[in-house]
Write a protein that holds these residues in place. Structure first.
Motif, PDB file in Angstrom:
ATOM      1  N   ASP A 135       0.786  -1.124  -0.127  1.00 47.70           N
ATOM      2  CA  ASP A 135      -0.093   0.047   0.132  1.00 47.70           C
ATOM      3  C   ASP A 135       0.866   1.304   0.169  1.00 47.70           C
ATOM      4  O   ASP A 135       0.392   2.373  -0.615  1.00 47.70           O
ATOM      5  CB  ASP A 135      -0.943  -0.011   1.258  1.00 47.70           C
ATOM      6  CG  ASP A 135      -1.972  -1.063   0.991  1.00 47.70           C
ATOM      7  OD1 ASP A 135      -2.259  -1.576  -0.016  1.00 47.70           O
ATOM      8  OD2 ASP A 135      -2.492  -1.622   2.348  1.00 47.70           O
ATOM      9  N   LEU A 136       1.904   1.274   0.589  1.00 46.23           N
ATOM     10  CA  LEU A 136       3.104   2.322   0.829  1.00 46.23           C
ATOM     11  C   LEU A 136       3.364   2.483  -0.644  1.00 46.23           C
ATOM     12  O   LEU A 136       3.522   3.857  -1.147  1.00 46.23           O
ATOM     13  CB  LEU A 136       3.893   2.027   1.520  1.00 46.23           C
ATOM     14  CG  LEU A 136       5.143   3.147   1.639  1.00 46.23           C
ATOM     15  CD1 LEU A 136       4.444   4.475   2.420  1.00 46.23           C
ATOM     16  CD2 LEU A 136       6.224   2.659   2.714  1.00 46.23           C
ATOM     17  N   LYS A 160       2.314   1.919  -3.601  1.00 42.83           N
ATOM     18  CA  LYS A 160       1.138   2.328  -4.439  1.00 42.83           C
ATOM     19  C   LYS A 160       0.821   3.713  -4.082  1.00 42.83           C
ATOM     20  O   LYS A 160       0.384   4.518  -5.118  1.00 42.83           O
ATOM     21  CB  LYS A 160      -0.234   1.501  -4.186  1.00 42.83           C
ATOM     22  CG  LYS A 160      -0.234   0.252  -4.580  1.00 42.83           C
ATOM     23  CD  LYS A 160      -1.663  -0.679  -4.424  1.00 42.83           C
ATOM     24  CE  LYS A 160      -1.301  -2.113  -5.012  1.00 42.83           C
ATOM     25  NZ  LYS A 160      -2.702  -2.850  -4.712  1.00 42.83           N
ATOM     26  N   ASP A 161       0.782   4.176  -2.726  1.00 42.44           N
ATOM     27  CA  ASP A 161       0.667   5.588  -2.779  1.00 42.44           C
ATOM     28  C   ASP A 161       1.790   6.419  -3.062  1.00 42.44           C
ATOM     29  O   ASP A 161       1.362   7.595  -3.789  1.00 42.44           O
ATOM     30  CB  ASP A 161       0.390   5.704  -1.298  1.00 42.44           C
ATOM     31  CG  ASP A 161      -0.114   7.135  -0.730  1.00 42.44           C
ATOM     32  OD1 ASP A 161      -1.343   7.524  -0.742  1.00 42.44           O
ATOM     33  OD2 ASP A 161       0.789   7.979  -0.371  1.00 42.44           O
ATOM     34  N   MET A 199       1.572   7.222  -6.810  1.00 41.51           N
ATOM     35  CA  MET A 199       0.678   8.203  -7.276  1.00 41.51           C
ATOM     36  C   MET A 199       1.242   9.657  -6.941  1.00 41.51           C
ATOM     37  O   MET A 199       0.809  10.832  -7.462  1.00 41.51           O
ATOM     38  CB  MET A 199      -0.546   8.231  -6.379  1.00 41.51           C
ATOM     39  CG  MET A 199      -1.362   7.154  -6.459  1.00 41.51           C
ATOM     40  SD  MET A 199      -2.189   7.024  -8.137  1.00 41.51           S
ATOM     41  CE  MET A 199      -3.356   8.460  -8.115  1.00 41.51           C
ATOM     42  N   ARG A 229      -0.187  13.332  -8.599  1.00 46.80           N
ATOM     43  CA  ARG A 229      -0.817  14.486  -7.729  1.00 46.80           C
ATOM     44  C   ARG A 229      -0.036  15.895  -7.959  1.00 46.80           C
ATOM     45  O   ARG A 229      -0.927  16.846  -7.652  1.00 46.80           O
ATOM     46  CB  ARG A 229      -0.456  13.912  -6.317  1.00 46.80           C
ATOM     47  CG  ARG A 229      -1.249  12.624  -5.833  1.00 46.80           C
ATOM     48  CD  ARG A 229      -0.984  12.678  -4.271  1.00 46.80           C
ATOM     49  NE  ARG A 229      -1.878  11.501  -3.893  1.00 46.80           N
ATOM     50  CZ  ARG A 229      -1.094  10.422  -3.181  1.00 46.80           C
ATOM     51  NH1 ARG A 229       0.109  10.330  -3.317  1.00 46.80           N
ATOM     52  NH2 ARG A 229      -1.823   9.396  -3.069  1.00 46.80           N
ATOM     53  N   ASP A 265       8.611  10.778  -2.454  1.00 45.75           N
ATOM     54  CA  ASP A 265       7.442  10.507  -2.675  1.00 45.75           C
ATOM     55  C   ASP A 265       7.043   9.281  -1.659  1.00 45.75           C
ATOM     56  O   ASP A 265       6.039   9.593  -1.030  1.00 45.75           O
ATOM     57  CB  ASP A 265       7.134   9.590  -4.069  1.00 45.75           C
ATOM     58  CG  ASP A 265       7.287  10.775  -5.178  1.00 45.75           C
ATOM     59  OD1 ASP A 265       6.665  11.921  -4.905  1.00 45.75           O
ATOM     60  OD2 ASP A 265       7.758  10.495  -6.378  1.00 45.75           O
ATOM     61  N   SER A 318       4.609   9.495   1.596  1.00 46.20           N
ATOM     62  CA  SER A 318       3.547   8.477   2.038  1.00 46.20           C
ATOM     63  C   SER A 318       3.641   7.964   3.312  1.00 46.20           C
ATOM     64  O   SER A 318       2.707   7.308   3.971  1.00 46.20           O
ATOM     65  CB  SER A 318       3.692   7.416   0.620  1.00 46.20           C
ATOM     66  OG  SER A 318       3.402   7.862  -0.429  1.00 46.20           O
ATOM     67  N   LYS A 342       0.885   8.897   5.384  1.00 42.55           N
ATOM     68  CA  LYS A 342      -0.393   8.661   5.326  1.00 42.55           C
ATOM     69  C   LYS A 342      -0.589   7.134   5.526  1.00 42.55           C
ATOM     70  O   LYS A 342      -1.715   6.779   6.151  1.00 42.55           O
ATOM     71  CB  LYS A 342      -0.614   8.870   3.926  1.00 42.55           C
ATOM     72  CG  LYS A 342      -0.601  10.093   3.274  1.00 42.55           C
ATOM     73  CD  LYS A 342      -0.895  10.385   1.747  1.00 42.55           C
ATOM     74  CE  LYS A 342      -0.569  11.692   1.354  1.00 42.55           C
ATOM     75  NZ  LYS A 342      -0.825  11.808   0.031  1.00 42.55           N
ATOM     76  N   ILE A 343       0.356   6.266   5.249  1.00 45.96           N
ATOM     77  CA  ILE A 343       0.264   4.822   5.210  1.00 45.96           C
ATOM     78  C   ILE A 343       1.111   4.457   6.593  1.00 45.96           C
ATOM     79  O   ILE A 343       2.233   4.459   6.553  1.00 45.96           O
ATOM     80  CB  ILE A 343       0.929   3.894   4.060  1.00 45.96           C
ATOM     81  CG1 ILE A 343       0.201   4.359   2.841  1.00 45.96           C
ATOM     82  CG2 ILE A 343       0.465   2.332   4.359  1.00 45.96           C
ATOM     83  CD1 ILE A 343      -1.367   4.370   2.697  1.00 45.96           C
TER      84      ILE A 343
END
Length: 493
Positions: free
Chosen positions: A427-428, A430-431, A434, A438, A460, A464, A467-468
């Motif tokens: 998940d990290l 993938k974020d 992005m 962004r 990046d 992240s 967030k993660i």
């Protein structure tokens, strides 16, 4: 001849024989198909299999020799299956010709009433074969056992023997379902008759549980201890069955436990992809029912189907939902399902020679029943990834996208992700991927070419990380460590 050429040669024979037998099976199972064409394709397939099996292994490296042995083992099973089907088709054709060539006596009186056509449960030929037709006993037994050749036995096994043949032992060869398309394998299983189990329940198991094989061990980063345990129980006994006998016979129960998101289910899928075995994916929804008494019957049907296609692997995800510790306030239906599972898994009526592996995965091993733990002698702790494994996983994930991270950046990033699970790291990544998108205005994002996008960088990932966050609590990890020290495999510590 080089080792690479030897391996490629075996693979070529394997692939060509598979295509030939596949065409033969399609014609054989089609009632309108020409049996002569099926026999021709069987001959070609058998010829290719024999050539591949006879390819020498001398001069190959240890790794290539292992691969060659694995492929040739599959080819030997396919060879025996193809010969049995060919003998069955020859016997059926000879019997049909003998019955058709028998002279008919003219009738002087009124025509006799037509015999009713055989229904679905009747055999395709009711009359006994003529004395000039010899049907080998093994062929008749095989047809009565697997209902091959268009889904119905051409001649009942009781025509050639006064006793009903027993269920085949584990030493007898089975149809290699891993080398036959899934639709063909499922249709063949549906045509079988399982002892003391209704065909309706067996078909539910086949439709819900039988899955494709797509994941390999190389696709999974880390978890080397779990991989080695799985190879020891599943892979190696297939390559060298002569070594894994007696006290060395593989365990029949394997429990994967640990925090969520670390690849327990993925390891089970890898076993399905690596092992020459039929894989059943079972959940509580597959076995439970609103009707009283059907739950335990579904458990019995599951093991009946697994025994018919052994070697087989029964994987039960979130096994604590089925085998939770029994209490006084448990419902009667749940208790009966557990009892039937224990009896079918390791009861008085089970055969110790059955090649059935039951794999369970759970995030709550402390809630399992003591009787369940006894039936899972191998208990593997699927841990959080360490720094080296995290680094390897990041390299695998970033290899699919353009990035500017150096090996030093990836090493630094792996140090920053302590207590992250495999799922959290994915998940990290993938974020972080992005990040370049962004930064783009909406009108630019709609027109920019993918090749002109900015590469992913360490900044990046740093953004992240806010967030993660890790999904596994530290106190929960201590619980797993304590349970593993008490009940699990501590050899890797």
């Amino acid at each position: 001849m080089s080792a690479e050429t030897l391996l490629q040669k075996v693979k070529r024979y394997h692939s060509e024989s598979f295509e030939c037998i596949k065409k033969a099976l399609e014609i054989d199972e089609n009632q309108n198909g020409k049996k002569e064409d099926a026999l021709m394709w069987y001959d070609k397939g058998i010829s290719m299999l024999e050539k591949g099996i006879n390819v020498p292994k001398m001069g190959a490296s240890l790794d290539d020799k292992t691969k060659i042995i694995r492929i040739q083992t599959k080819m030997m099973k396919n060879l025996q299956m193809a010969k049995e089907r060919q003998d069955c088709l020859n016997a059926k054709s000879s019997t049909s010709e003998s019955v058709l060539s028998k002279p008919t006596r003219p009738h002087s009186g009124p025509p006799a009433a037509k015999e009713p056509k055989p229904g679905p449960s009747s055999t395709s030929i009711r009359s006994k074969p003529s004395s000039g037709v010899l049907i080998p006993k093994s062929t008749a037994t095989s047809r009565a056992r697997s209902n091959i050749a268009s889904g119905k036995p051409a001649v009942s096994a009781s025509r050639t023997s006064n006793r009903t043949p027993n269920r085949p032992s584990s030493a007898e060869s089975k149809i290699n379902h891993s080398q036959i398309p899934e639709s063909t394998s499922k249709s063949r299983l549906r045509s079988k008759q399982f002892k003391s189990v209704s065909s309706e329940m067996a078909n539910k198991i086949i439709d819900a549980a039988l899955i494709e094989k797509s994941v390999k061990f190389d696709d999974i980063a880390g978890q080397e201890a779990a991989k080695e345990a799985l190879k020891e129980i599943v892979i190696y006994p297939v390559l060298r069955p002569d070594l894994f006998m007696g006290l060395r016979s593989p365990a029949k129960g394997l429990l994967l436990f640990g925090p969520p998101g670390n690849g327990k289910t993925l390891l089970a899928k890898a076993v399905a992809g690596e092992a020459d075995a039929t894989f059943f994916n079972i959940s509580a929804a597959t076995l439970t029912s609103k009707w009283v008494g059907e739950g335990e019957k579904m458990v019995k049907a599951l093991f009946a189907v697994a025994r018919e296609v052994q070697p087989s692997i029964v994987f039960i995800d979130e096994i604590d939902s089925l085998l939770r510790a029994r209490q006084e306030n448990d419902s009667d239906a749940a208790r009966k399902i557990q009892t039937e599972f224990f009896l079918q898994f390791d009861g008085v009526g089970t055969d110790p020679n059955d090649r059935i592996l039951v794999m369970g995965a759970t995030n709550r091993p402390q809630e399992l029943d003591d009787a369940a733990l006894r039936r899972f002698p191998k208990r593997i702790y699927v841990r959080l990834p360490d720094a080296q494994t995290r680094e390897h996983l990041f390299k695998m994930l970033l290899s699919k996208l353009e990035n500017s991270l150096s090996p030093a950046d990836i090493h630094k990033l792996s140090k920053m992700c302590d207590n992250y699970s495999f799922s959290d790291l994915t998940d990290l990544a993938k974020d972080a991927a992005m990040g370049p998108i962004r930064e783009l205005p909406r009108d630019v994002m709609m027109t920019i070419e993918a090749s002109k996008m900015r590469k992913i960088n360490l900044n990046d990932f740093t953004k992240s990380l806010h967030k993660i966050r890790p999904s596994v609590d530290v106190s929960l990890l201590r619980t797993y460590e304590q349970w593993n020290n008490k009940h699990g495999d501590t050899s890797s510590l």
